[in-house]
Design an enzyme around this catalytic site. Sequence first.
Site, PDB file in Angstrom:
ATOM      1  N   PRO A  88       0.813  -1.221   0.000  1.00 11.09           N
ATOM      2  CA  PRO A  88       0.000   0.000   0.000  1.00 11.09           C
ATOM      3  C   PRO A  88       0.851   1.279   0.000  1.00 11.09           C
ATOM      4  O   PRO A  88       0.324   2.359  -0.204  1.00 11.09           O
ATOM      5  CB  PRO A  88      -0.841  -0.110   1.276  1.00 11.09           C
ATOM      6  CG  PRO A  88      -0.244  -1.210   2.076  1.00 11.09           C
ATOM      7  CD  PRO A  88       0.558  -2.072   1.157  1.00 11.09           C
ATOM      8  N   GLU A 118       3.004  -7.875   8.925  1.00  9.64           N
ATOM      9  CA  GLU A 118       2.903  -6.424   9.136  1.00  9.64           C
ATOM     10  C   GLU A 118       3.800  -5.641   8.185  1.00  9.64           C
ATOM     11  O   GLU A 118       3.638  -4.463   7.966  1.00  9.64           O
ATOM     12  CB  GLU A 118       3.311  -6.081  10.573  1.00  9.64           C
ATOM     13  CG  GLU A 118       2.396  -6.672  11.624  1.00  9.64           C
ATOM     14  CD  GLU A 118       0.974  -6.170  11.485  1.00  9.64           C
ATOM     15  OE1 GLU A 118       0.780  -4.948  11.554  1.00  9.64           O
ATOM     16  OE2 GLU A 118       0.075  -7.005  11.290  1.00  9.64           O
ATOM     17  N   ARG A 156      -3.814  -8.437 -20.590  1.00  5.38           N
ATOM     18  CA  ARG A 156      -4.783  -8.071 -21.625  1.00  5.38           C
ATOM     19  C   ARG A 156      -4.270  -6.996 -22.564  1.00  5.38           C
ATOM     20  O   ARG A 156      -4.905  -6.694 -23.568  1.00  5.38           O
ATOM     21  CB  ARG A 156      -6.131  -7.698 -20.998  1.00  5.38           C
ATOM     22  CG  ARG A 156      -6.097  -6.527 -20.076  1.00  5.38           C
ATOM     23  CD  ARG A 156      -7.372  -6.427 -19.269  1.00  5.38           C
ATOM     24  NE  ARG A 156      -8.557  -6.189 -20.078  1.00  5.38           N
ATOM     25  CZ  ARG A 156      -8.774  -5.069 -20.765  1.00  5.38           C
ATOM     26  NH1 ARG A 156      -7.891  -4.101 -20.748  1.00  5.38           N
ATOM     27  NH2 ARG A 156      -9.878  -4.912 -21.466  1.00  5.38           N
ATOM     28  N   ASP A 171     -11.060   0.463 -24.473  1.00  9.17           N
ATOM     29  CA  ASP A 171     -11.495   0.289 -23.085  1.00  9.17           C
ATOM     30  C   ASP A 171     -11.690   1.607 -22.378  1.00  9.17           C
ATOM     31  O   ASP A 171     -11.041   2.588 -22.697  1.00  9.17           O
ATOM     32  CB  ASP A 171     -10.409  -0.417 -22.259  1.00  9.17           C
ATOM     33  CG  ASP A 171     -10.263  -1.849 -22.645  1.00  9.17           C
ATOM     34  OD1 ASP A 171     -11.213  -2.386 -23.196  1.00  9.17           O
ATOM     35  OD2 ASP A 171      -9.192  -2.393 -22.388  1.00  9.17           O
TER      36      ASP A 171
HETATM   37  N1  ADE Z   1      -0.840  -5.102   0.133  1.00  8.40           N
HETATM   38  C1  ADE Z   1      -1.760  -4.747   1.044  1.00  8.40           C
HETATM   39  N2  ADE Z   1      -2.537  -3.754   0.589  1.00  8.40           N
HETATM   40  C2  ADE Z   1      -2.106  -3.470  -0.673  1.00  8.40           C
HETATM   41  C3  ADE Z   1      -2.495  -2.542  -1.671  1.00  8.40           C
HETATM   42  N3  ADE Z   1      -3.500  -1.675  -1.496  1.00  8.40           N
HETATM   43  N4  ADE Z   1      -1.820  -2.523  -2.839  1.00  8.40           N
HETATM   44  C4  ADE Z   1      -0.793  -3.373  -3.037  1.00  8.40           C
HETATM   45  N5  ADE Z   1      -0.374  -4.263  -2.129  1.00  8.40           N
HETATM   46  C5  ADE Z   1      -1.022  -4.321  -0.963  1.00  8.40           C
END
Ligand code: ADE
Length: 246
Positions: A88, A118, A156, A171
């Site tokens: 994230p 974590e 794709r 697309d």
């Molecule tokens: N791992 C946990 N959440 C994630 C996300 N939003 N994007 C990529 N990998 C992740």
Amino acid sequence: MQFDVFTLLPEVFPAYLNSSILKRAQQNGHLSVDIHNIRDWTHDKHNVTDDTPYGGGGGMIMKPEPVFEAIEDVIGSPPTRPVILLTPQGRLFTQDVADELARDARDLGLALLCGRYEGLDERIRTHLVTDEISIGDYVLTGGELPAMILIDALARLIPGVLGDENGAANDSHASGLLEGPHYTRPNEFRGWEVPAVLRSGDHGKVDQWRREQALLRTLERRPEMLKKIELSEKDREFLETLNFQP
Ligand code: ADE
């Protein structure tokens, strides 16, 4: 296009990758995905891949040794293809990023590292990973779903993977606009009719209607996208009839 996926949950991949378009892409040689279980590169009796964080605090951290060994064993040291960590904290995955990664992947292939627990030891990030990708501003339990999303979005874009000759060009997002509505038979369903222009047989009119519907839908749902694309004189005239000044 070659992908090497490094994960602690190899069992979650086959159902999706072995279905439909991705299955066909692998069968006809457009796509190759090898899933590697990081646990196979542990050397202790219990196959431990995580440990507690230095300095205390909660959560477990992925250990560096099995991750380095797995990736270096499979794609070489130094690695012969980009190593992308799904996290994230990465840069946001968009169609532009998919296009960019597809260019790299076509020549070199990609290694995808799925984070779990974590977090992971920072030395993996600084000395092994070459790029970090997030699929959105929310947190999942691991990088496996994001890795599958990345593979799907890139696969794709490979010429020939989508059956039809226009491929991915029309697309939503590829043209910078959202796609307008689609219809199929029957012409009338519960009293709701298909727009007459689509049944007119006039291809010029159909193309113009589709363009206008794409502009309209984008204006309604994602107006900021209209500021980023080049609009024709005709597009501008149409948007002006909607009281939108590009
Ligand atoms: N791992 C946990 N959440 C994630 C996300 N939003 N994007 C990529 N990998 C992740």
